[in-house]
Design a protein around this motif. Sequence first.
Motif, PDB file in Angstrom:
ATOM      1  N   VAL A 250       0.583  -1.260  -0.116  1.00  0.00           N
ATOM      2  CA  VAL A 250      -0.118  -0.040  -0.088  1.00  0.00           C
ATOM      3  C   VAL A 250       0.568   1.224  -0.017  1.00  0.00           C
ATOM      4  CG1 VAL A 250      -1.636   1.321   1.370  1.00  0.00           C
ATOM      5  CG2 VAL A 250      -2.081  -1.054   1.059  1.00  0.00           C
ATOM      6  N   GLY A 251       1.971   1.044   0.853  1.00  0.00           N
ATOM      7  CA  GLY A 251       2.987   2.472   0.669  1.00  0.00           C
ATOM      8  C   GLY A 251       3.547   2.664  -0.515  1.00  0.00           C
ATOM      9  N   MET A 252       3.821   1.691  -1.272  1.00  0.00           N
ATOM     10  CA  MET A 252       4.451   1.792  -2.526  1.00  0.00           C
ATOM     11  C   MET A 252       3.407   2.531  -3.600  1.00  0.00           C
ATOM     12  SD  MET A 252       7.558   0.704  -2.425  1.00  0.00           S
ATOM     13  CE  MET A 252       8.114   0.239  -4.039  1.00  0.00           C
TER      14      MET A 252
ATOM     15  N   ALA B 144       0.916   1.393  -9.805  1.00  0.00           N
ATOM     16  CA  ALA B 144       0.043   1.607  -8.497  1.00  0.00           C
ATOM     17  C   ALA B 144      -0.833   0.613  -8.186  1.00  0.00           C
ATOM     18  CB  ALA B 144      -0.368   2.834  -8.295  1.00  0.00           C
ATOM     19  N   GLU B 145      -1.299   0.306  -9.403  1.00  0.00           N
ATOM     20  CA  GLU B 145      -2.711  -0.659  -9.460  1.00  0.00           C
ATOM     21  C   GLU B 145      -2.073  -1.818  -9.026  1.00  0.00           C
ATOM     22  OE1 GLU B 145      -3.997  -0.255 -13.250  1.00  0.00           O
ATOM     23  OE2 GLU B 145      -5.610   1.199 -12.643  1.00  0.00           O
ATOM     24  N   ARG B 146      -1.032  -2.461  -9.713  1.00  0.00           N
ATOM     25  CA  ARG B 146      -0.125  -3.661  -9.232  1.00  0.00           C
ATOM     26  C   ARG B 146       0.079  -3.885  -7.718  1.00  0.00           C
ATOM     27  NH1 ARG B 146       1.940  -3.276 -14.637  1.00  0.00           N
ATOM     28  NH2 ARG B 146       3.969  -2.366 -13.886  1.00  0.00           N
TER      29      ARG B 146
ATOM     30  N   LEU C 134      -5.975   4.672  -4.547  1.00  0.00           N
ATOM     31  CA  LEU C 134      -5.834   4.906  -6.105  1.00  0.00           C
ATOM     32  C   LEU C 134      -6.537   6.298  -6.691  1.00  0.00           C
ATOM     33  CD1 LEU C 134      -4.262   3.830  -8.476  1.00  0.00           C
ATOM     34  CD2 LEU C 134      -6.168   2.305  -8.846  1.00  0.00           C
ATOM     35  N   ARG C 135      -7.660   6.554  -6.034  1.00  0.00           N
ATOM     36  CA  ARG C 135      -8.619   7.551  -6.534  1.00  0.00           C
ATOM     37  C   ARG C 135      -8.336   8.910  -5.956  1.00  0.00           C
ATOM     38  NH1 ARG C 135     -12.740   4.302  -4.126  1.00  0.00           N
ATOM     39  NH2 ARG C 135     -13.596   5.463  -2.230  1.00  0.00           N
ATOM     40  N   ARG C 136      -7.437   8.931  -4.918  1.00  0.00           N
ATOM     41  CA  ARG C 136      -7.534  10.158  -4.135  1.00  0.00           C
ATOM     42  C   ARG C 136      -7.151  11.318  -4.855  1.00  0.00           C
ATOM     43  NH1 ARG C 136      -2.198  11.445  -1.684  1.00  0.00           N
ATOM     44  NH2 ARG C 136      -0.566   9.943  -2.353  1.00  0.00           N
TER      45      ARG C 136
END
Length: 321
Positions: A203-205, A286-288, A317-319
């Motif tokens: 998540v951090g990545m 990011a999605e991966r 992802l959508r922020r």
Amino acid sequence: MEFHEIYLLYRHELDRVERLLDERAHADHADLARAGRTLLEAGGKRIRPLFALICGLGEREWSLDVAKIAAALEMIHMATLVHDDVIDRADLRRGKPTVRKSYGNLAAMYTGDYLFARAIQLLAEVDNLEVHRLMARGIVLLCEGEIEQIEDFYNWSQGVMTYLRRIHRKTALLISLSCQLGAMVGGASAREVAALARFGHAVGMAFQIVDDLLDFTGAAEIVGKPVGGDLRQGNLTLPALLAASRPGIGERLRDLVREGMREEEAEEAIRLIVSSGALEDAERFAERYLEKARLLLQGVSREAVREQLMGLTSFILRRQY
């Protein structure tokens, strides 16, 4: 579960962490006190405390030790922001003047050092040797990541792997520790603690990659800093590195982005990166990472914790800020 619902669920616990931050970041020295107040009033998403609270509490009762972990991690994060702003010569953070802008570079550096020290003091109240070992190692890696970033300013020879290693140390590590230490102090099983540490890293990545995307796409008034600020400072993030691999674009970017770059050159470089398709490629990175994070949640037995963490991954992802 939506992001705002999760925040509301932990509103009272986050308020307690905020009071702890206010109490422990206080200083008797007038300049340090004002600088600390500037940071606290600037607010922030408090993502790291929220991760620690979710992983440490979940369906359990309130734990002061989990709150201390959450507050200490946030103070360490705040300290790195103050230092970053000095290195980057940044005047704005979250739309407000930075500590260095308001009080000068020396005061900002000492403010960051003070926050590090106060975080360590707070952690010393948690009676768990493994917490201290992991946090000490984390701070070392964090500092190494900061030094590597400075060394790589305007360095177009660095590759994507260098960038990923850097954001592992600068961002993913603290989010991973938030999940890991919160769960550890909260009494989770060793298997679950390990799964949450890996989840937090993934998540951090993704969080940092999205942050680097917002540097090119976010509205300055929402993000709280100028668009393309990283590029102007010579910090080559994933979108820039991916765009530089494009034939016909990479050579021009190398010519434009250098020390002493003029404003019109910076604007041209930003346009090249945005039009190259590199932002879409970076988003897929990011999605991966987020997909990996979701898979790792299968190792978490508490249903409420899984649901809440899943909601946070969807928000990342959508922020827009």
